[in-house]
Design a protein around this motif. Structure first.
Motif, PDB file in Angstrom:
ATOM      1  N   LEU A   1     -46.084-129.809   5.469  1.00 26.92           N
ATOM      2  CA  LEU A   1     -45.173-128.753   5.829  1.00 26.92           C
ATOM      3  C   LEU A   1     -43.923-129.014   6.519  1.00 26.92           C
ATOM      4  CD1 LEU A   1     -47.751-125.742   6.965  1.00 26.92           C
ATOM      5  CD2 LEU A   1     -46.617-125.925   4.693  1.00 26.92           C
ATOM      6  N   SER A   2     -43.666-130.141   7.201  1.00 35.12           N
ATOM      7  CA  SER A   2     -42.577-130.626   7.468  1.00 35.12           C
ATOM      8  C   SER A   2     -41.550-131.299   6.639  1.00 35.12           C
ATOM      9  CB  SER A   2     -42.840-131.772   8.683  1.00 35.12           C
ATOM     10  OG  SER A   2     -43.656-133.098   8.077  1.00 35.12           O
ATOM     11  N   SER A   3     -42.006-131.373   5.525  1.00 35.62           N
ATOM     12  CA  SER A   3     -40.978-131.837   4.467  1.00 35.62           C
ATOM     13  C   SER A   3     -39.886-130.966   4.123  1.00 35.62           C
ATOM     14  CB  SER A   3     -41.939-132.274   3.042  1.00 35.62           C
ATOM     15  OG  SER A   3     -40.896-132.754   2.002  1.00 35.62           O
ATOM     16  N   THR A   4     -38.549-131.592   4.143  1.00 36.10           N
ATOM     17  CA  THR A   4     -37.487-130.978   4.015  1.00 36.10           C
ATOM     18  C   THR A   4     -37.528-130.228   2.425  1.00 36.10           C
ATOM     19  OG1 THR A   4     -36.423-132.814   3.229  1.00 36.10           O
ATOM     20  CG2 THR A   4     -36.042-132.250   5.624  1.00 36.10           C
ATOM     21  N   THR A   5     -38.236-130.848   1.825  1.00 38.17           N
ATOM     22  CA  THR A   5     -38.055-130.211   0.141  1.00 38.17           C
ATOM     23  C   THR A   5     -38.738-128.998   0.330  1.00 38.17           C
ATOM     24  OG1 THR A   5     -40.654-131.015  -0.289  1.00 38.17           O
ATOM     25  CG2 THR A   5     -38.637-132.574  -0.824  1.00 38.17           C
ATOM     26  N   LEU A   6     -39.322-128.471   1.313  1.00 36.35           N
ATOM     27  CA  LEU A   6     -40.006-127.033   1.267  1.00 36.35           C
ATOM     28  C   LEU A   6     -39.055-126.134   1.701  1.00 36.35           C
ATOM     29  CD1 LEU A   6     -43.670-127.892   2.341  1.00 36.35           C
ATOM     30  CD2 LEU A   6     -42.839-127.593   0.055  1.00 36.35           C
ATOM     31  N   ASP A   7     -38.082-126.411   2.650  1.00 36.50           N
ATOM     32  CA  ASP A   7     -37.015-125.564   3.312  1.00 36.50           C
ATOM     33  C   ASP A   7     -37.714-124.319   3.838  1.00 36.50           C
ATOM     34  OD1 ASP A   7     -34.419-124.806   3.719  1.00 36.50           O
ATOM     35  OD2 ASP A   7     -34.133-123.959   1.805  1.00 36.50           O
ATOM     36  N   LEU A   8     -38.581-124.515   4.603  1.00 38.24           N
ATOM     37  CA  LEU A   8     -39.468-123.401   5.149  1.00 38.24           C
ATOM     38  C   LEU A   8     -38.734-122.736   6.377  1.00 38.24           C
ATOM     39  CD1 LEU A   8     -43.224-124.647   5.685  1.00 38.24           C
ATOM     40  CD2 LEU A   8     -42.263-123.175   3.905  1.00 38.24           C
ATOM     41  N   ALA A   9     -38.673-121.443   6.698  1.00 41.65           N
ATOM     42  CA  ALA A   9     -37.956-121.013   7.643  1.00 41.65           C
ATOM     43  C   ALA A   9     -38.265-121.442   9.136  1.00 41.65           C
ATOM     44  CB  ALA A   9     -38.359-119.424   7.752  1.00 41.65           C
ATOM     45  N   PRO A  10     -37.371-121.867   9.844  1.00 41.86           N
ATOM     46  CA  PRO A  10     -37.505-122.675  11.183  1.00 41.86           C
ATOM     47  C   PRO A  10     -38.428-121.876  12.227  1.00 41.86           C
ATOM     48  CG  PRO A  10     -35.203-121.582  11.374  1.00 41.86           C
ATOM     49  CD  PRO A  10     -35.832-121.395   9.857  1.00 41.86           C
ATOM     50  N   ASP A  11     -38.672-120.562  11.749  1.00 49.52           N
ATOM     51  CA  ASP A  11     -39.660-119.926  13.029  1.00 49.52           C
ATOM     52  C   ASP A  11     -41.181-119.943  12.444  1.00 49.52           C
ATOM     53  OD1 ASP A  11     -39.282-118.325  10.884  1.00 49.52           O
ATOM     54  OD2 ASP A  11     -38.894-116.325  11.996  1.00 49.52           O
ATOM     55  N   THR A  12     -41.289-121.065  11.176  1.00 48.59           N
ATOM     56  CA  THR A  12     -42.627-120.755  10.601  1.00 48.59           C
ATOM     57  C   THR A  12     -43.607-121.345  11.632  1.00 48.59           C
ATOM     58  OG1 THR A  12     -41.617-121.047   8.553  1.00 48.59           O
ATOM     59  CG2 THR A  12     -44.147-121.802   8.715  1.00 48.59           C
ATOM     60  N   PRO A  13     -44.745-120.893  12.081  1.00 51.49           N
ATOM     61  CA  PRO A  13     -45.534-121.572  12.807  1.00 51.49           C
ATOM     62  C   PRO A  13     -46.060-122.811  12.749  1.00 51.49           C
ATOM     63  CG  PRO A  13     -46.385-119.308  12.428  1.00 51.49           C
ATOM     64  CD  PRO A  13     -45.314-119.618  11.497  1.00 51.49           C
ATOM     65  N   GLY A  14     -45.691-123.702  13.877  1.00 53.07           N
ATOM     66  CA  GLY A  14     -45.905-125.216  13.629  1.00 53.07           C
ATOM     67  C   GLY A  14     -44.543-125.718  13.414  1.00 53.07           C
ATOM     68  N   ALA A  15     -43.513-125.297  13.261  1.00 56.23           N
ATOM     69  CA  ALA A  15     -42.408-125.979  13.002  1.00 56.23           C
ATOM     70  C   ALA A  15     -41.870-126.635  14.077  1.00 56.23           C
ATOM     71  CB  ALA A  15     -41.213-124.823  12.410  1.00 56.23           C
ATOM     72  N   PRO A  16     -40.931-127.677  14.041  1.00 61.93           N
ATOM     73  CA  PRO A  16     -40.846-128.252  12.684  1.00 61.93           C
ATOM     74  C   PRO A  16     -41.508-129.374  12.327  1.00 61.93           C
ATOM     75  CG  PRO A  16     -39.510-129.201  14.569  1.00 61.93           C
ATOM     76  CD  PRO A  16     -40.336-128.260  15.311  1.00 61.93           C
ATOM     77  N   MET A  17     -42.272-129.927  13.267  1.00 59.94           N
ATOM     78  CA  MET A  17     -43.232-131.166  12.727  1.00 59.94           C
ATOM     79  C   MET A  17     -44.380-130.800  12.072  1.00 59.94           C
ATOM     80  SD  MET A  17     -41.369-133.995  13.099  1.00 59.94           S
ATOM     81  CE  MET A  17     -40.082-132.849  12.262  1.00 59.94           C
ATOM     82  N   TYR A  18     -44.994-129.501  12.611  1.00 60.02           N
ATOM     83  CA  TYR A  18     -46.269-129.230  11.930  1.00 60.02           C
ATOM     84  C   TYR A  18     -47.332-130.301  12.173  1.00 60.02           C
ATOM     85  CZ  TYR A  18     -43.324-126.000   9.539  1.00 60.02           C
ATOM     86  OH  TYR A  18     -42.615-124.938   9.265  1.00 60.02           O
ATOM     87  N   TRP A  19     -47.505-130.853  13.647  1.00 61.66           N
ATOM     88  CA  TRP A  19     -48.366-132.065  13.596  1.00 61.66           C
ATOM     89  C   TRP A  19     -49.944-131.595  13.597  1.00 61.66           C
ATOM     90  CZ3 TRP A  19     -51.903-131.241  17.411  1.00 61.66           C
ATOM     91  CH2 TRP A  19     -51.828-130.055  18.348  1.00 61.66           C
ATOM     92  N   ARG A  20     -50.241-130.423  13.686  1.00 70.80           N
ATOM     93  CA  ARG A  20     -51.694-130.009  13.483  1.00 70.80           C
ATOM     94  C   ARG A  20     -51.996-129.893  11.995  1.00 70.80           C
ATOM     95  NH1 ARG A  20     -55.803-127.776  16.708  1.00 70.80           N
ATOM     96  NH2 ARG A  20     -54.433-127.320  18.541  1.00 70.80           N
ATOM     97  N   SER A  21     -51.079-129.365  11.333  1.00 76.54           N
ATOM     98  CA  SER A  21     -51.078-129.160   9.896  1.00 76.54           C
ATOM     99  C   SER A  21     -51.261-130.070   9.066  1.00 76.54           C
ATOM    100  CB  SER A  21     -50.159-128.058   9.389  1.00 76.54           C
ATOM    101  OG  SER A  21     -50.117-127.904   8.020  1.00 76.54           O
TER     102      SER A  21
END
Length: 321
Positions: A90-110
């Motif tokens: 989920l941390s990949s810039t290719t996904l362009d997720l919203a910055p308030d997505t839970p776990g952002a920006p590194m999504y270490w657990r996911s």
């Protein structure tokens, strides 16, 4: 040193075979922000193929931090007997997720959970790639990761951390993984971090390597200062070796920076130390380590270490304990 006496030519696996690479293989994961997409790369021939899960880092390029990166390693490992599975975290810039997505920006657990989802769905992956059906050895699994991917891999190998949100100890160890390769991975937290990293990425502040007992090869460049992350200098990347027990080895690459010669892709701009000979050495040494770790008794790793030590002007050094 002449090419004929380079360690990459004095040891290594048998001749490569053609590689099959399929992407994206899509795995629906309930509750994940988007479906989990993976690339699967494998030799066209062979059975009982071990699996290597590869976790990407967070470099400056847009697409290397996804299932499309790390071809120098992926292609080599797949051409020499491994099935390599690469998720787009989920941390990949290719996904362009919203910055308030839970776990952002590194999504270490996911990131770590992605690997568990993959292992839970190996049958589905085989079904999605019919050429692989029945050819995977589900009992021989390793994990590898570069940079932030090394952090992900360390958690799967048994490292712990304190959740910065609730203060609980996080244990994401995956018992189905029996070997690991950490490439330029983060070291200890606390006063080893720059103030900016400690403030913005608090999950890096509390790693505990003392229970990371799964056999692991740690790879570090002796010029990898990573000044944006640590005040310790290159030795910081050796912490997963020096601070955890159990069977472990450290490959120190001389004059290597964070790209370790260019492992994240072919001719990529973010590589600051491009060196094809270094990459060739790393390909063979990591292959040898994985081969022996997943096939106990195979002499590949010992042979590789002896060949490197015998070089008059080696590109690196191996320590083990």
């Amino acid at each position: 040193m002449s090419e004929s006496t380079h360690p990459a030519d004095t040891f290594g696996p048998p001749a490569p075979v053609p590689v099959l690479s399929v992407s994206p293989v899509v795995l629906p994961v309930p509750g994940r922000a988007v479906d989990l997409e993976v690339r699967v790369s494998a030799p066209l021939t062979g059975t009982d193929l071990p699996v290597v899960l590869l976790s990407h880092g967070q470099g400056h390029s847009n697409h290397l931090s996804s299932l499309n990166g790390y071809a120098p390693l992926v292609n080599f490992w797949a051409a020499h007997g491994f099935v390599v599975i690469q998720p787009t975290h989920l941390s990949s810039t290719t996904l362009d997720l919203a910055p308030d997505t839970p776990g952002a920006p590194m999504y270490w657990r996911s990131r770590a959970e992605d690997m568990t989802h993959i292992l839970d769905r190996l049958d589905a992956i085989e079904a999605a790639v019919p050429q692989l059906l029945g050819r995977l050895d589900h009992g021989r699994v390793a994990v590898a990761g570069h940079s932030m991917g090394g952090h992900t891999a360390s958690l799967l190998l048994g490292a712990r951390l304190t959740d910065p949100d609730d203060g609980t100890t996080v244990n994401l160890a995956e018992p189905r993984i029996t070997a690991g390769v950490l490439l330029a991975a983060p070291g200890r937290g606390g006063d080893a971090l720059t103030p900016q990293v400690a403030e913005n990425y608090p999950f890096l502040s509390t790693p505990d390597f003392s229970r990371m007992t799964t056999p692991t090869l740690v790879v570090a460049g002796d010029k990898d200062a990573s000044a944006h992350l640590t005040v310790r200098g290159p030795d910081w990347h050796t912490d997963p070796y020096t601070l955890f027990p159990g069977p472990k080895s450290l490959l120190t690459l001389f004059d290597a920076e964070h790209g370790l010669g260019g492992i994240s892709g072919y001719d990529v701009a973010e590589t600051t130390d491009e060196n094809p000979a270094r990459v060739a050495l790393l390909q063979r040494l990591t292959w040898a380590y994985l081969r022996t770790a997943l096939h106990p008794g195979d002499p590949a790793w010992q042979t590789a270490c002896e060949a490197l030590a015998a070089e008059a002007d080696p590109l690196g050094r191996v320590d083990s304990k």
